[in-house]
Motif scaffolding. Structure first.
Motif, PDB file in Angstrom:
ATOM      1  N   ALA B  26       0.826  -1.217   0.000  1.00 46.09           N
ATOM      2  CA  ALA B  26       0.000   0.000   0.000  1.00 46.09           C
ATOM      3  C   ALA B  26       0.851   1.255   0.000  1.00 46.09           C
ATOM      4  N   TYR B  27       0.190   2.393  -0.268  1.00 43.49           N
ATOM      5  CA  TYR B  27       0.812   3.694  -0.096  1.00 43.49           C
ATOM      6  C   TYR B  27       0.219   4.298   1.170  1.00 43.49           C
ATOM      7  N   THR B  28       1.028   4.999   1.922  1.00 41.89           N
ATOM      8  CA  THR B  28       0.524   5.696   3.100  1.00 41.89           C
ATOM      9  C   THR B  28       0.705   7.185   2.869  1.00 41.89           C
ATOM     10  N   VAL B  29      -0.408   7.922   2.954  1.00 44.46           N
ATOM     11  CA  VAL B  29      -0.353   9.367   2.767  1.00 44.46           C
ATOM     12  C   VAL B  29      -0.773  10.012   4.082  1.00 44.46           C
ATOM     13  N   VAL B  41     -13.629  17.028   7.474  1.00 40.08           N
ATOM     14  CA  VAL B  41     -12.558  16.481   6.646  1.00 40.08           C
ATOM     15  C   VAL B  41     -13.200  15.595   5.597  1.00 40.08           C
ATOM     16  N   ALA B  42     -12.939  15.861   4.315  1.00 39.66           N
ATOM     17  CA  ALA B  42     -13.570  15.083   3.244  1.00 39.66           C
ATOM     18  C   ALA B  42     -12.494  14.500   2.349  1.00 39.66           C
ATOM     19  N   VAL B  43     -12.594  13.199   2.111  1.00 37.14           N
ATOM     20  CA  VAL B  43     -11.663  12.520   1.219  1.00 37.14           C
ATOM     21  C   VAL B  43     -12.497  11.886   0.120  1.00 37.14           C
ATOM     22  N   THR B  44     -12.223  12.249  -1.119  1.00 34.80           N
ATOM     23  CA  THR B  44     -12.995  11.649  -2.205  1.00 34.80           C
ATOM     24  C   THR B  44     -12.062  11.148  -3.289  1.00 34.80           C
ATOM     25  N   VAL B  45     -12.476  10.043  -3.920  1.00 35.76           N
ATOM     26  CA  VAL B  45     -11.724   9.525  -5.048  1.00 35.76           C
ATOM     27  C   VAL B  45     -12.674   9.502  -6.234  1.00 35.76           C
ATOM     28  N   GLU B  46     -12.308  10.227  -7.276  1.00 34.22           N
ATOM     29  CA  GLU B  46     -13.152  10.251  -8.464  1.00 34.22           C
ATOM     30  C   GLU B  46     -12.278   9.870  -9.637  1.00 34.22           C
ATOM     31  N   ARG B  47     -12.654   8.777 -10.295  1.00 33.72           N
ATOM     32  CA  ARG B  47     -11.796   8.144 -11.296  1.00 33.72           C
ATOM     33  C   ARG B  47     -10.432   7.919 -10.660  1.00 33.72           C
ATOM     34  N   VAL B  86      -9.647   2.212   0.342  1.00 27.83           N
ATOM     35  CA  VAL B  86      -8.871   3.306   0.919  1.00 27.83           C
ATOM     36  C   VAL B  86      -9.310   3.464   2.366  1.00 27.83           C
ATOM     37  N   ASP B  87      -8.345   3.460   3.279  1.00 25.73           N
ATOM     38  CA  ASP B  87      -8.658   3.663   4.697  1.00 25.73           C
ATOM     39  C   ASP B  87      -8.279   5.063   5.100  1.00 25.73           C
ATOM     40  N   ALA B  88      -9.107   5.665   5.946  1.00 26.85           N
ATOM     41  CA  ALA B  88      -8.794   7.021   6.389  1.00 26.85           C
ATOM     42  C   ALA B  88      -8.951   7.117   7.895  1.00 26.85           C
ATOM     43  N   LEU B  89      -7.964   7.752   8.538  1.00 24.08           N
ATOM     44  CA  LEU B  89      -8.006   7.927   9.988  1.00 24.08           C
ATOM     45  C   LEU B  89      -7.610   9.362  10.279  1.00 24.08           C
ATOM     46  N   GLY B  93      -5.115  16.303  14.306  1.00 23.75           N
ATOM     47  CA  GLY B  93      -4.764  17.190  13.211  1.00 23.75           C
ATOM     48  C   GLY B  93      -4.044  16.518  12.058  1.00 23.75           C
ATOM     49  N   VAL B  94      -3.935  15.196  12.080  1.00 22.80           N
ATOM     50  CA  VAL B  94      -3.276  14.494  10.979  1.00 22.80           C
ATOM     51  C   VAL B  94      -4.242  13.482  10.361  1.00 22.80           C
ATOM     52  N   LEU B  95      -4.403  13.564   9.052  1.00 24.72           N
ATOM     53  CA  LEU B  95      -5.217  12.594   8.319  1.00 24.72           C
ATOM     54  C   LEU B  95      -4.277  11.565   7.724  1.00 24.72           C
ATOM     55  N   THR B  96      -4.489  10.294   8.066  1.00 21.83           N
ATOM     56  CA  THR B  96      -3.631   9.234   7.524  1.00 21.83           C
ATOM     57  C   THR B  96      -4.461   8.367   6.586  1.00 21.83           C
ATOM     58  N   LEU B  97      -4.050   8.326   5.329  1.00 23.21           N
ATOM     59  CA  LEU B  97      -4.759   7.520   4.336  1.00 23.21           C
ATOM     60  C   LEU B  97      -3.910   6.327   3.961  1.00 23.21           C
ATOM     61  N   THR B  98      -4.549   5.168   3.922  1.00 25.06           N
ATOM     62  CA  THR B  98      -3.850   3.979   3.449  1.00 25.06           C
ATOM     63  C   THR B  98      -4.481   3.602   2.126  1.00 25.06           C
ATOM     64  N   LEU B  99      -3.686   3.687   1.074  1.00 21.35           N
ATOM     65  CA  LEU B  99      -4.197   3.376  -0.263  1.00 21.35           C
ATOM     66  C   LEU B  99      -3.641   2.012  -0.640  1.00 21.35           C
ATOM     67  N   ASN B 100      -4.517   1.016  -0.550  1.00 20.98           N
ATOM     68  CA  ASN B 100      -4.051  -0.334  -0.844  1.00 20.98           C
ATOM     69  C   ASN B 100      -3.848  -0.537  -2.335  1.00 20.98           C
ATOM     70  N   LYS B 101      -2.841  -1.325  -2.643  1.00 15.44           N
ATOM     71  CA  LYS B 101      -2.569  -1.581  -4.059  1.00 15.44           C
ATOM     72  C   LYS B 101      -3.433  -2.724  -4.554  1.00 15.44           C
ATOM     73  N   ARG B 102      -3.748  -2.681  -5.822  1.00 15.81           N
ATOM     74  CA  ARG B 102      -4.526  -3.775  -6.404  1.00 15.81           C
ATOM     75  C   ARG B 102      -3.704  -5.050  -6.319  1.00 15.81           C
ATOM     76  N   THR B 103      -4.393  -6.192  -6.118  1.00 19.73           N
ATOM     77  CA  THR B 103      -3.656  -7.430  -5.887  1.00 19.73           C
ATOM     78  C   THR B 103      -2.731  -7.799  -7.033  1.00 19.73           C
ATOM     79  N   GLN B 104      -3.128  -7.502  -8.259  1.00 20.35           N
ATOM     80  CA  GLN B 104      -2.254  -7.933  -9.356  1.00 20.35           C
ATOM     81  C   GLN B 104      -0.952  -7.129  -9.397  1.00 20.35           C
ATOM     82  N   TYR B 105      -0.894  -6.009  -8.669  1.00 18.93           N
ATOM     83  CA  TYR B 105       0.327  -5.213  -8.685  1.00 18.93           C
ATOM     84  C   TYR B 105       1.277  -5.575  -7.557  1.00 18.93           C
ATOM     85  N   ARG B 106       0.810  -6.439  -6.695  1.00 17.16           N
ATOM     86  CA  ARG B 106       1.742  -6.861  -5.643  1.00 17.16           C
ATOM     87  C   ARG B 106       2.520  -8.049  -6.171  1.00 17.16           C
TER      88      ARG B 106
END
Lengths: 162, 113
Positions: B26-29, B41-47, B86-89, B93-106
């Motif tokens: 995953a990526y951690t942002v 706090v709003a997190v959106t993914v569009e396309r 996508v997980d968000a916590l 004052g810190v937003l931590t996003l975990t963006l999991n990678k698609r299985t075929q890319y691991r």
């Protein structure tokens, strides 16, 4: 002997950064302030996660009629790791935040955030009631309210015209 | 008659600082949003665009006027990110996003028949 205007928010260690000529362009100037802050506050090596020791949190200080309000941005800090002390007219904010990620796990693509311990001090005017300072820490923002003593608050004095 | 525009809420936009790290799965942002309240706090993914916006209320000391500092930042996500996972916590004052990678890319071990 000359009288200079006393700046109650003057810091002990840092130089004063006013740029009066640009006051009209408020938001642009704030952006520039931020860029220069990030540059001068940290070290040139500050972008390297291993050398993140010399950073200073951003602080806003505003003077109201009844109190000074100081806001410090401390994202990621736990309340237990932030301390505020007031002694001899010096207000000191201290904090400690350990590095969160284990560096060896993967690649760091971008690291703009700062962490590590810091200590920042300010001289405070004698008119502040030291025992009535209020501190609140919420959502990574520390807000200190430094109430002014009665005599220091602006009072309109009617002047009789004879 | 008071000019209603004078009391309109002022909005001040800031680009928040981020840290991005990549691990095998995953990526951690992490985004610094000091002063922002969780409900705003709003997190959106569009396309494949990730948008992060957050509002931090500000009360002016001088006249009590309410204004808002808005944090806003957008990223273009690469194909290897699974936008459904996508997980968000948000904490301190810190937003931590975990963006999991698609299985075929691991990386996978391929069994030989």
């Amino acid at each position: 002997m000359t009288l200079t205007k006393w700046n109650p928010a003057r810091e002990i260690t840092r130089w004063d950064r006013g740029i009066p000529a640009f006051r009209g362009v408020q938001s642009l100037r704030q952006e520039f302030d931020r860029i220069f802050d990030d540059f001068f506050r940290g070290d040139i090596l500050a972008s390297d996660p291993l050398f993140n020791d010399n950073w200073m949190p951003a602080v806003d200080i505003v003077e109201g009629k009844e109190a000074y309000i100081l806001k410090a941005e401390l994202p990621g800090f736990e309340k237990e790791n932030v301390s505020v002390t007031f002694e001899n007219s010096v207000l000191t904010i201290r904090g400690e935040k350990k590095q969160e990620q284990k560096e060896n796990d993967g690649t760091v693509h971008r690291n703009e955030r700062r962490f590590g311990s810091f200590e920042r001090s300010f001289t405070v005017p004698g008119t502040v009631k030291g025992d009535a300072i209020d501190a609140q820490f919420r959502n990574g923002l520390l807000i200190l309210t430094l109430p002014k003593a009665e005599e220091a608050r602006p009072k309109a004095v009617p002047i009789q015209v004879r | 008659m008071t000019n209603t525009l004078e009391r309109a809420n002022a909005v001040h936009t800031i680009v928040p600082a981020v840290s991005i790290a990549e691990s095998p799965a995953a990526y951690t942002v992490a985004v610094d949003l000091p002063g922002a309240v969780k409900e705003k706090v709003a997190v959106t993914v569009e396309r494949n665009t990730l948008s992060i916006t957050a509002d931090a209320p500000v009360t002016a000391v001088t006249d009590g006027a309410e204004s808002v500092t808005q944090y806003r930042r957008e990223f273009t996500l690469a194909d290897d990110i699974d936008t459904e996972r996508v997980d968000a916590l948000y904490e301190n004052g810190v937003l931590t996003l975990t963006l999991n990678k698609r299985t075929q890319y691991r990386s996978k071990q391929i069994t030989i028949q």
